[in-house]
Scaffold this active site. Structure first.
Site, PDB file in Angstrom:
ATOM      1  N   GLY A 236       0.761  -1.244   0.000  1.00 26.79           N
ATOM      2  CA  GLY A 236       0.000   0.000   0.000  1.00 26.79           C
ATOM      3  C   GLY A 236       0.788   1.288   0.000  1.00 26.79           C
ATOM      4  N   CYS A 340     -11.925   1.580 -29.736  1.00 25.62           N
ATOM      5  CA  CYS A 340     -13.249   2.131 -30.035  1.00 25.62           C
ATOM      6  C   CYS A 340     -14.085   2.352 -28.781  1.00 25.62           C
ATOM      7  CB  CYS A 340     -13.973   1.184 -30.975  1.00 25.62           C
ATOM      8  SG  CYS A 340     -12.991   0.874 -32.428  1.00 25.62           S
TER       9      CYS A 340
HETATM   10  N1  LLP Z   1      -1.100  -7.055  -0.714  1.00 28.14           N
HETATM   11  C1  LLP Z   1      -2.397  -7.232  -1.005  1.00 28.14           C
HETATM   12  C2  LLP Z   1      -3.173  -8.218  -0.247  1.00 28.14           C
HETATM   13  C3  LLP Z   1      -2.998  -6.463  -2.018  1.00 28.14           C
HETATM   14  O1  LLP Z   1      -4.281  -6.617  -2.285  1.00 28.14           O
HETATM   15  C4  LLP Z   1      -2.216  -5.527  -2.733  1.00 28.14           C
HETATM   16  C5  LLP Z   1      -2.801  -4.725  -3.808  1.00 28.14           C
HETATM   17  C6  LLP Z   1      -0.850  -5.400  -2.423  1.00 28.14           C
HETATM   18  C7  LLP Z   1      -0.330  -6.172  -1.400  1.00 28.14           C
HETATM   19  C8  LLP Z   1       0.054  -4.455  -3.110  1.00 28.14           C
HETATM   20  O2  LLP Z   1      -0.367  -3.141  -2.947  1.00 28.14           O
HETATM   21  P1  LLP Z   1       0.582  -1.925  -3.379  1.00 28.14           P
HETATM   22  O3  LLP Z   1       1.809  -1.983  -2.517  1.00 28.14           O
HETATM   23  O4  LLP Z   1       0.920  -2.078  -4.801  1.00 28.14           O
HETATM   24  O5  LLP Z   1      -0.253  -0.741  -3.134  1.00 28.14           O
HETATM   25  N2  LLP Z   1      -4.684  -1.812  -9.926  1.00 28.14           N
HETATM   26  C9  LLP Z   1      -4.670  -0.771  -8.912  1.00 28.14           C
HETATM   27  C10 LLP Z   1      -4.057  -1.229  -7.631  1.00 28.14           C
HETATM   28  C11 LLP Z   1      -4.735  -2.433  -7.011  1.00 28.14           C
HETATM   29  C12 LLP Z   1      -4.072  -2.912  -5.759  1.00 28.14           C
HETATM   30  C13 LLP Z   1      -4.676  -4.176  -5.284  1.00 28.14           C
HETATM   31  N3  LLP Z   1      -4.036  -4.788  -4.167  1.00 28.14           N
HETATM   32  C14 LLP Z   1      -3.966   0.449  -9.492  1.00 28.14           C
HETATM   33  O6  LLP Z   1      -3.560   0.417 -10.649  1.00 28.14           O
HETATM   34  O7  LLP Z   1      -3.866   1.466  -8.822  1.00 28.14           O
END
Ligand code: LLP
Length: 411
Positions: A236, A340
Site C-alpha cells: 500500500g 473504439c
Molecule cells: N497485498 C495485497 C493483499 C494487495 O491486495 C495488494 C494490492 C498489495 C499487497 C500491493 O499493494 P501496493 O503496494 O501495490 O499498493 N490496480 C490498482 C491497484 C490495485 C491494488 C490491489 N491490491 C492500481 O492500478 O492502482
C-alpha cells in the site's frame, strides 16, 4: 532512473528514442537501477527483522521478479499462476505468501505442494478448504488470517480494501473465533496475522491505526495461548505520480516498531508492489494523428487503454512528456488511443507541448499495474517490455504477434 539531458529523455545510460526506434512502439521500458534502489531503500528503513514479499500483481515480468529475487525478496501472490511465475523467476517458494478471497482447491493444492510460507486466509470456508486439501495430501498448511481492521485508507475507493464494506479479510469481530477454530485443526498451523488496507497511501498514519488494532488482536490471542511468529503488514505504500508527498519511511518504520513493541520476536512481512516498481517504468507511445473537433485538440497515439488502463479505469493521473523536447508552444489536448471507446484516453485537457505526427511521448509511472493489467481488447497485440541496466537494453517480453492472439482458439 529516467531523466532529461539536452532535452532528450534517458533511461539510465540509454536514450529512450533509440529504444523506440529499435523495438518500436508502444513499449514498456523499465529501469533496473530504480527497482533495486527502491527495494534497498525500504529494506534499510525497516529496522525490525523483516521479509519483503514483492506483490507480483504490480509487475509480474520474470526479469522484474528476478531482480527482486536476487536481492532476497519473497513474493505476495494472488493466484497459482503467480506462484508459477515466482518460481520461474527464482523466488524461494518458502518466501511466498498467498493472498486473495477466492483461492480454488487446485490453487491451494499447488501452493501446499510448493511449500509456501503461508496462506493469508480470508474466510471460514476457505480455512475449511485448506484443512481438507492439506489433509488429503497428508501435509500441514501454514496459515495466517487476513483481518479487515475497518480503517479508512483515504485513497481511491477502487483500491481501498480495509473497510468493513469491502470484500476483503475476516471482520475484526470474528477474527478471534477464526483463530480458535484453526487452533483445533490437524492440518493447519497458525503462523501469523495479516492486513492490507489499501493502495497508494502517501500518508502513513492509517497504517498505524490498523497496526494498533492488529497488536490488540495479538494480545488477545496470546491470552488464549496463541502466539504468532509473523506479522504481515500488507502493501500500500504510495508513490509520486503528480505532486503527492512521498510516504515518510522513517515514520512508517517507527510506527511498526511502536505498534508491535510487545512482539519483538515476530517477523514483519511487507507486501509492497507499487512502491517498488511504479516509477521504474514508462510507457512510450507515438503520435499517429492530430485532429481538432470543434476547437478541441486530440492527439491520437499508438498505445491504448488495453496497454495501460489506469487512466480509463481510475481516472488516474500519469505525467506525460515528449521523449524529445523541442521548446515549442504548449497546447491543451486530449491524448487518446485507437480503441473504439470514449474511455480510451491517457489524459484529458492536458497542457502539453505542441506535438507533431510521429513524435514520441512518455507516460510516466507506468511500472506498476501497467503491463499486468494489459489485455488484447480490440485484438491488439500486447506491447513489448524492455529492461535497461546501465547501457544494456534487454527485451524481457517480446511484442505479441497475431499468432499469440489466437493461441488455443479453434473453429
Ligand atoms: N497485498 C495485497 C493483499 C494487495 O491486495 C495488494 C494490492 C498489495 C499487497 C500491493 O499493494 P501496493 O503496494 O501495490 O499498493 N490496480 C490498482 C491497484 C490495485 C491494488 C490491489 N491490491 C492500481 O492500478 O492502482
Amino acid at each position: 532512473m529516467f531523466f532529461y539531458k539536452n532535452n532528450e529523455l534517458y533511461v539510465e545510460d540509454v536514450k529512450v528514442s533509440d529504444i523506440a526506434l529499435e523495438y518500436k512502439t508502444p513499449i514498456y521500458i523499465y529501469s533496473k537501477n530504480h527497482f533495486e534502489n527502491q527495494y534497498k531503500k525500504l529494506d534499510q528503513k525497516i529496522t525490525r527483522k523483516h521479509l519483503i514479499c514483492f506483490a507480483l500483481k504490480a509487475n509480474s515480468n520474470l526479469a522484474v521478479i528476478n531482480t527482486f529475487a536476487k536481492l532476497g525478496a519473497g513474493a505476495d501472490v494472488v493466484s497459482a499462476g503467480e506462484i508459477f511465475r515466482a518460481k520461474k523467476a527464482g523466488i524461494d517458494t518458502t518466501k511466498i505468501v498467498f493472498s486473495g478471497v477466492g483461492k480454488t482447491q487446485e490453487e491451494i493444492k499447488y501452493a501446499i505442494e510448493n511449500n509456501i510460507l503461508m496462506f493469508n486466509v480470508e474466510s471460514f470456508e476457505e480455512l475449511e478448504e485448506i484443512e481438507n486439501v492439506a489433509s488429503s495430501l497428508g501435509k500441514i498448511a501454514q496459515i495466517s488470517f487476513r483481518v479487515n481492521p475497518n480503517v479508512d485508507p483515504k485513497t481511491h475507493p477502487y483500491i481501498s480494501t480495509g473497510l468493513k464494506k469491502n470484500k476483503f479479510g475476516i471482520s475484526y469481530t470474528q477474527i478471534i473465533d477464526a483463530y480458535k477454530l484453526a487452533n483445533q485443526m490437524k492440518h493447519v498451523r497458525i503462523k501469523g496475522i495479516q492486513f492490507h488496507i489499501g493502495s497508494q497511501l502517501t500518508d502513513v498514519s492509517p497504517f498505524f491505526e490498523a497496526q494498533l488494532k492488529v497488536a490488540n488482536i495479538m494480545k488477545e490471542l496470546l491470552s488464549l495461548g496463541i502466539k504468532l511468529d509473523i506479522i504481515d503488514i500488507g502493501g500500500g505504500l504510495g508513490v509520486v505520480y503528480e505532486n503527492e508527498q512521498e510516504p515518510d519511511l522513517d515514520q512508517y518504520s517507527n510506527f511498526i516498531n511502536q505498534a508491535f513493541k510487545d512482539f519483538p520476536d515476530s517477523l514483519i512481512v511487507l507486501e509492497p508492489g507499487r512502491f517498488l516498481v511504479a516509477n521504474g517504468g514508462i510507457f512510450v507511445t507515438k503520435v499517429l494523428y492530430r485532429k481538432q473537433n470543434e476547437g478541441k485538440n486530440f492527439y491520437i497515439v499508438d498505445g491504448a487503454m488495453n496497454d495501460l488502463i489506469r487512466p480509463s479505469l481510475y481516472d488516474a493521473y500519469h505525467k506525460i512528456e515528449p521523449v524529445v523536447k523541442k521548446n515549442v508552444a504548449k497546447v491543451q489536448a486530449d491524448i487518446v488511443g485507437p480503441v473504439c471507446e470514449s474511455g480510451d484516453f491517457f489524459a484529458k485537457s492536458r497542457e502539453i507541448d505542441n506535438l507533431e505526427r510521429n513524435d514520441l511521448v512518455s507516460i510516466f509511472s507506468s511500472g506498476a499495474y501497467g503491463f499486468t493489467m494489459a489485455s488484447n481488447y480490440n485484438s491488439r497485440c500486447r506491447p513489448a517490455e524492455v529492461l535497461v541496466d546501465k547501457d544494456t537494453v534487454k527485451v524481457v517480453r517480446s511484442r505479441e504477434t497475431f499468432e499469440d492472439l489466437i493461441r488455443g482458439e479453434a473453429i
